[in-house]
Each structure stands twice: as structure tokens, then as C-alpha cells.
Design a protein around this motif. Sequence first.
Motif, PDB file in Angstrom:
ATOM      1  N   CYS A   1      20.624   0.363  13.217  1.00 26.46           N
ATOM      2  CA  CYS A   1      19.328   0.976  12.393  1.00 26.46           C
ATOM      3  C   CYS A   1      17.902   0.383  13.417  1.00 26.46           C
ATOM      4  O   CYS A   1      16.949   0.876  13.337  1.00 26.46           O
ATOM      5  N   GLY A   2      18.387  -1.068  13.487  1.00 24.63           N
ATOM      6  CA  GLY A   2      16.804  -1.728  14.308  1.00 24.63           C
ATOM      7  C   GLY A   2      16.553  -1.091  15.709  1.00 24.63           C
ATOM      8  O   GLY A   2      15.441  -0.768  15.814  1.00 24.63           O
ATOM      9  N   MET A   3      17.671  -0.582  16.294  1.00 29.82           N
ATOM     10  CA  MET A   3      17.443   0.271  17.711  1.00 29.82           C
ATOM     11  C   MET A   3      16.510   1.386  17.292  1.00 29.82           C
ATOM     12  O   MET A   3      15.667   2.043  18.068  1.00 29.82           O
ATOM     13  N   LEU A   4      16.639   1.865  15.996  1.00 25.88           N
ATOM     14  CA  LEU A   4      15.828   2.931  15.746  1.00 25.88           C
ATOM     15  C   LEU A   4      14.617   2.870  14.961  1.00 25.88           C
ATOM     16  O   LEU A   4      14.079   3.700  14.471  1.00 25.88           O
ATOM     17  N   GLY A   5      14.111   1.373  14.996  1.00 25.85           N
ATOM     18  CA  GLY A   5      13.040   1.019  14.303  1.00 25.85           C
ATOM     19  C   GLY A   5      12.883   0.887  12.900  1.00 25.85           C
ATOM     20  O   GLY A   5      12.187   0.927  12.155  1.00 25.85           O
ATOM     21  N   LEU A   6      14.305   1.014  12.160  1.00 29.56           N
ATOM     22  CA  LEU A   6      14.599   1.081  10.819  1.00 29.56           C
ATOM     23  C   LEU A   6      14.823  -0.491  10.124  1.00 29.56           C
ATOM     24  O   LEU A   6      15.751  -1.182  10.760  1.00 29.56           O
ATOM     25  N   LYS A   7      14.171  -0.816   9.487  1.00 33.39           N
ATOM     26  CA  LYS A   7      14.093  -2.213   8.673  1.00 33.39           C
ATOM     27  C   LYS A   7      15.265  -2.440   7.840  1.00 33.39           C
ATOM     28  O   LYS A   7      15.323  -1.292   7.125  1.00 33.39           O
TER      29      LYS A   7
ATOM     30  N   PHE B   1      16.836  10.686  21.437  1.00 33.99           N
ATOM     31  CA  PHE B   1      18.075   9.755  21.860  1.00 33.99           C
ATOM     32  C   PHE B   1      17.839   9.209  23.010  1.00 33.99           C
ATOM     33  O   PHE B   1      17.280   9.863  24.259  1.00 33.99           O
ATOM     34  N   GLU B   2      18.006   7.810  23.094  1.00 34.62           N
ATOM     35  CA  GLU B   2      17.914   6.906  24.241  1.00 34.62           C
ATOM     36  C   GLU B   2      19.035   6.020  24.118  1.00 34.62           C
ATOM     37  O   GLU B   2      19.537   5.352  23.436  1.00 34.62           O
ATOM     38  N   TYR B   3      19.584   5.551  25.636  1.00 32.92           N
ATOM     39  CA  TYR B   3      20.388   4.612  25.797  1.00 32.92           C
ATOM     40  C   TYR B   3      19.853   3.333  25.384  1.00 32.92           C
ATOM     41  O   TYR B   3      18.571   3.184  25.671  1.00 32.92           O
ATOM     42  N   SER B   4      20.655   2.501  25.178  1.00 30.33           N
ATOM     43  CA  SER B   4      19.995   0.978  25.104  1.00 30.33           C
ATOM     44  C   SER B   4      19.470   0.359  26.330  1.00 30.33           C
ATOM     45  O   SER B   4      18.723  -0.512  26.494  1.00 30.33           O
TER      46      SER B   4
ATOM     47  N   GLY C   1      15.912  -0.667  26.078  1.00 28.35           N
ATOM     48  CA  GLY C   1      16.177  -2.470  25.758  1.00 28.35           C
ATOM     49  C   GLY C   1      16.176  -2.660  24.257  1.00 28.35           C
ATOM     50  O   GLY C   1      16.457  -1.493  23.565  1.00 28.35           O
ATOM     51  N   VAL C   2      16.197  -3.943  23.747  1.00 33.73           N
ATOM     52  CA  VAL C   2      16.134  -4.214  22.530  1.00 33.73           C
ATOM     53  C   VAL C   2      14.853  -4.564  21.933  1.00 33.73           C
ATOM     54  O   VAL C   2      14.376  -5.453  22.393  1.00 33.73           O
TER      55      VAL C   2
END
Length: 339
Positions: free
Chosen positions: A26-32, A327-330, A334-335
Motif C-alpha cells: 500500500c505504501g508503495m502506492l502512497g496509501l497510508k 504500474f511501476e517497478y520498485s 525506489g521506496v
Amino acid sequence: MAGSVQQTDVAIIGAGPVGLFAVFECGMLGLKCHVLDALGAPGGQCSALYPEKPIYDIPGHPTIAAADLIAKLEEQAAPFAPVYHLGQEVEALQRIPGGFRLATARGTAIETKAVIIAAGVGAFGPNRPPLDAIERYEGKSVFYLVSRREAFRDQRVVIAGGGDSAVDWAISLAEVAARVMVVHRRAKFRAAPESAARLDALAKAGRIDMVIPYQLSGLEGDNGQLSAVVVADLDGKTKKLAADVLLPFFGLSMNLGPIAQWGLALDHHHITVAPATCMTSAEGIFAIGDIATYPGKLKLILSGFAEAALAAHAIYPLVHPGEALHFEYSTTKGVPGKV
Ligand SMILES: Cc1cc2nc3c(=O)[nH]c(=O)nc-3n(C[C@H](O)[C@H](O)[C@H](O)COP(=O)(O)OP(=O)(O)OC[C@H]3O[C@@H](n4cnc5c(N)ncnc54)[C@H](O)[C@@H]3O)c2cc1C
């Protein structure tokens, strides 16, 4: 923070391995995220049931102790600053305009746009053998899990049960305990064939005493400290095993607890989800990990990790309606927030 109503994008019920990884996805998609768990520490079954056991099927880790996996997952989630509410069972989940409201047994209230249920086997606990006054010994000389094998060094240990836990711990504790006695109703064990063969070899070598066919019948001791475990054969004839510790391994009781009352479609104590999104029968409520079921489901940590990614991507448009998610790879993005 009991008492006040807190707001978030996603409330994750369950801080087991899968709930923790959902924070990352979720965090990678900006979700808290807020994460709630009935237990006092994160890690679910890994922390509560087998912290020292090595896990061999986590991709990229040929072997990793369950407790170490949980520490790594917490570290991976940390850049997203999840808010943990531990030692709090989620009792109520109701729909409100724009999302959901959760309430815990300790009075915490959370309003959220989406919910991920990663509650494993629900509120889990061991199946306790029906022995008189067993509660007096629990936590002192009767234990339902081994959190530190060293605690049993030079002890006389009785292990009861015929499954993987009984067999694995008998083999492991034979290296440190003064004596290991395995009580089981029949000669056949429901364990991995290699483990059963190893148990047999240790018994033949005199390193483990097999007490078969017997079952637990009573406990003797003072102030919670065992002195003997009484066992009975199939005709009811009893004998005493001098012992310091009893480890009954009769599996887990599965109790969905309050989750069963939330009106979600269920299948034999599991929540039915759409495999492509992990959404339950209620829009905005997702289920992942051991609690989720769909055709072909494998109850493995690695399946739960993939389900966390699916759920996070399906939640994004609910939290950000009308916004396209690229859609993006990590490796590309990045994180976010990590220095
Ligand atoms: C001895 C043993 C060995 C295993 N070995 C492996 C292995 O080698 N490889 C593998 O992939 N899997 C293994 N597993 C299975 C693995 O542990 C599970 O698949 C995994 O723990 C599931 O993770 P989860 O996050 O879905 O649920 P869990 O780990 O069960 O965590 C769920 C959490 O939700 C909480 N919860 C439940 N209801 C509520 C509520 N209403 N409110 C708040 N909190 C709630 C619980 O307290 C718990 O902490 C093993 C299991 C056991 C018991």
C-alpha cells in the motif's frame, strides 16, 4: 490512542506476515495504513507459534527464522510509518459514507476508505487438552508453543500429539533436553515422512522415549510446577512419567471471532475473495493471507504476499477515484520516504 477517531486510507486487520507486507505494498502506492492486531506484538503465527523455526520457502531466503522474517517485514514497512494498534481485537466493522468505521475492544475507532482483512486463522489459540487444573500449570510448566528452545535445556519434557509440531519439536529438543517423551495414541504420525523417519531413528537410538499408544490423563505437581504427567493406555490403565514440562501440540482452534458477524461471504471459516483483486463480497473490503480463499488457494506466506500486492492495486482507485495508477517497478520508483 483509545477514545479518538483516527482517519486513514487503509485499515489492515492483522499484523501477521501478510498484513505487514500489505503495509509495504500500500505504501508503495502512497496509501497510508493503520494496522490492528489482537496480539501484543506483530508477526501473527510466525511470532506466536514458531519464532525460532527456519522457513525454507520464502523467495530469496534459502532459510530464515520466522522471527527474523517478521523483523525484516517490519523494517520493510517502516518507511511508510504505519500506525500500529496492538493488543486490540477489532470487534466491529460498519460501512459509513465514503468508507468504513472500525472499533476495537479497547475503544479505538478508525475511519478508513478501505479495509484489508489479514486475520490469518482469526483469533487463534491452541487446542487445550481437557486435563483437570491445567490452567494452573500453563505458562509455568505447560506450554503450547516453544518460543525459545534453550528454555528446555536439561529438562524432562513430555510432548503430546502426532502432527508436525510434536514431531519437529521432539527432534529439536532431543538435542538440549535431559529427556524427551512423546505421547501419542497410535504409532503413525501425521508429519512429513522425513521427520517421522528421523523421530523413529532417534527413538531407536534411545534419544527419545515413545509413549505409544497412550493419551494424556492427568497432571501432578505443586504451584504450577509439574512433577509428573499421568498417561492412560486405550484400556484406561495409567502410568506416570516424571517430567518438568508438558508441551501439548494438538493444533490450533480456529475462531473467526467477530469477523464472522460482518456479513461477508464465507467458506468454511475462510473469507471468499475474487482471486484477481482479493476483494470480498463487500466492495471496499479485501481479504488476504490465510483467511482468504479462492479456487486453488495455497495457504503459504508467499501466496499472501502476492495477494497483498493485488489488493493494494485494487484499493488505489477506491481511494483516488478517477486517477490513473501507472504500474511501476520498485527498481524504477525506489521506496518513497526511504533515505
Ligand atoms: C508451525 C508452523 C509452521 C509453518 N511453516 C510455514 C512455512 O514453512 N512456509 C509458509 O509459507 N507458511 C508456513 N506456515 C503458515 C504461515 O505461518 C501462515 O501462512 C502465515 O502466518 C499466514 O499469515 P497471515 O498474516 O495471513 O496470518 P497470521 O500469521 O495468522 O496473522 C493473523 C493475525 O491477525 C490477528 N487477528 C485475527 N483476528 C483479529 C481481529 N478480529 N482483530 C485484530 N487482530 C486479529 C491475529 O492475532 C494474528 O496476529 C506455518 C505455520 C505453522 C503454525
